[in-house]
Enzyme design. Sequence first.
Site, PDB file in Angstrom:
ATOM      1  N   GLY A  60      32.292  32.685  35.286  1.00 41.14           N
ATOM      2  CA  GLY A  60      31.682  32.537  33.983  1.00 41.14           C
ATOM      3  C   GLY A  60      32.577  31.857  32.973  1.00 41.14           C
ATOM      4  N   MET A 108      36.992  30.122  32.390  1.00 39.19           N
ATOM      5  CA  MET A 108      38.272  29.735  32.989  1.00 39.19           C
ATOM      6  C   MET A 108      39.354  29.778  31.930  1.00 39.19           C
ATOM      7  SD  MET A 108      39.883  28.935  35.652  1.00 39.19           S
ATOM      8  CE  MET A 108      41.656  28.763  35.617  1.00 39.19           C
ATOM      9  N   GLU A 109      40.479  30.430  32.288  1.00 40.82           N
ATOM     10  CA  GLU A 109      41.507  30.783  31.313  1.00 40.82           C
ATOM     11  C   GLU A 109      42.524  29.678  31.060  1.00 40.82           C
ATOM     12  OE1 GLU A 109      42.924  32.438  35.384  1.00 40.82           O
ATOM     13  OE2 GLU A 109      41.040  32.237  34.315  1.00 40.82           O
ATOM     14  N   HIS A 112      38.885  39.468  29.102  1.00 37.69           N
ATOM     15  CA  HIS A 112      39.460  39.104  30.402  1.00 37.69           C
ATOM     16  C   HIS A 112      40.207  37.776  30.302  1.00 37.69           C
ATOM     17  CE1 HIS A 112      39.342  39.286  34.901  1.00 37.69           C
ATOM     18  NE2 HIS A 112      39.471  37.974  34.763  1.00 37.69           N
ATOM     19  N   GLU A 113      39.550  36.769  29.729  1.00 38.19           N
ATOM     20  CA  GLU A 113      40.173  35.442  29.657  1.00 38.19           C
ATOM     21  C   GLU A 113      41.367  35.428  28.703  1.00 38.19           C
ATOM     22  OE1 GLU A 113      39.217  33.555  31.975  1.00 38.19           O
ATOM     23  OE2 GLU A 113      37.504  34.817  32.428  1.00 38.19           O
ATOM     24  N   HIS A 142      44.317  36.796  30.418  1.00 39.77           N
ATOM     25  CA  HIS A 142      44.906  35.812  31.328  1.00 39.77           C
ATOM     26  C   HIS A 142      45.951  34.933  30.646  1.00 39.77           C
ATOM     27  CE1 HIS A 142      43.131  36.187  35.223  1.00 39.77           C
ATOM     28  NE2 HIS A 142      41.884  35.973  34.835  1.00 39.77           N
TER      29      HIS A 142
END
Length: 611
Positions: A21, A23-24, A57-58, A61
């Site tokens: 969903g 990208m970090e 979450h991202e 990261h």
Amino acid sequence: MRYPLPKLDNIAAPGRSQFFGAMENWGAVFTFEYGLLLDPAISTQADKENIYTTLSHEMAHQWFGDLVTMRWWDDLWLNEGFASWMESRTTERLHPEWNTALSSVAGRESAMSQDALRTTHPVVQRIATVEQASQAFDGITYQKGEAVIRMLEAYVGADTWRTAVRSYMRKHAYGNTVSDDLWREVDAAARKPVSAIAHDFTLQPGVPMITVGDAVCRKGRTRVTLTQTEFSKDQADKKPLAWKVPVIASTVGSHKQARVLVKDGKATLNVPGCGALLVNAGQSGYYRTLYAPAGTRALARSFARLAPIDQLGLLADSQSLGMAGLQDPAAFLELAKAAPLSADPQVLGRVAGALGGLYEQYAGDSAESKARQQAFGRYAIARLAPMMAQTGWEARTGEASSVATLRGQLIAILGDMGEAGVIAEARRRYAASEQDPSAMPAPLRRTILGVVAQHADAAAWEQLHARARQEKTPLIKNQLYDLLASSDDTALAQRALALALTEEPGVTNSPAMISRVARTHPELAFDFALAHLEQVNARIDASSRSRYFPRLAAGSAQPQMIAKLRAYAQANLPEGARGDADSSVAGIEYRIKVRAERLPAIDAWLAKQAG
């Protein structure tokens, strides 16, 4: 450790992937629109929480993955397990009213479901190819990684764990690491060999099982013997692996806990207080708990007095152990009966979801299968009706966010079961929304449309199709094409598959539509995708094809699908890229076994209830 860049950009773009969903990227997180943009006209409470956890979450990261990066894909969990753990910690801290700590049980269950099959793999695994790296982004890397972190954090204490992680980040900033770099810091901070436990849970696969003997209470303390074996869903004669397992236990009603490290297969536990004994109190442990029959009955009687997180853990263990044949499969239904209407909405949602899952297990084309499914459906609907009556269709002022989520769950599950009242009300509100938009309030809009689409006839399907063609907002357009692929009707599912390979839905909606059909019609979707292999491959990232096709078949319970999957893998995938195909085969075999060997016990239990 402060964020080291001057700013962080969050970038949303239309479209979607089947496998991620967001990208970090360092300093510039890319997110598909549905994972970042909240539209009050269409978004649910679940959407809000999912967006928040995706962002958390991202952003995590930026430290776990960007500032400190794993040396090679073998240690991918250092990125993903930690970001998953940090996303939960952040959400718990900043939105305590969502009570998202309870979701840790669901995450652990997702990992254990995969980890208890013969096709599982260790958290730290050898990665040699692009396809293996792609397949490593799974429940073991994410959810088991997070669960192991939670367990070790509970074992050493939150402050000690924080000290260790800070030291790890300082020493390895702008560098690359392996898992043992982390364990050295944890050992030093805890001043005990935590790495020995960590190695057991990350370097070998599988789920430990703690068997609880008969408890004896004397002089205000409960004494019990714990034995460690292994929980397996499809290898009854497997020689169990050995783990050092941190166990926390308490007696129901007592705030005092006892801790023990089960090693060499056994341990004796002395717990303050007398009463029903709860092992894995607080649910930080990554293991199954199997009680003696007397212990199970005592916990069922005390169910309403347990903390919600322990109610969730007990329900999960009971259902999984029953389906694996390690205890009476109907024991779970007895436990679910003990959940009062006053239980936490997330506990009621777990009961509803489990009943919905059992209902799906009965699915089949034969007259006997349909009759058995209808019998279970009547029981489940009767059990869920009071929950639906209590929750209602209309939001109440000041209600908890978890009630809003439960409302959507109940409507969707009862719709799946064909409950006539829910289907009629969904259709009424859908029709009324043409003149009165409030008939489909934003938090229920997608749920109501989902029930309508699932039970649509050809005319209703065409009406939804017209809406999808006319819609200009990408977020809503994506949802509508998903709905077109969600029909129970085989003919309409075939029309959705044909539509998916046209230019109309958009190139990223095409594979999503085929996957959505596969949820209800796995055989149909898999056969269609293989028959149009070149066209489907053109819409799937090359490194992800080894995951996409096996997952279309994963929900099947047909023996023929096993042969089809194996033939597909042999013809299209290198030997080292068949992990998802093997996992789907193992899941299908287990589903067939459950239907043949476990559902008869459920039938017998239902007959007793009726009698």
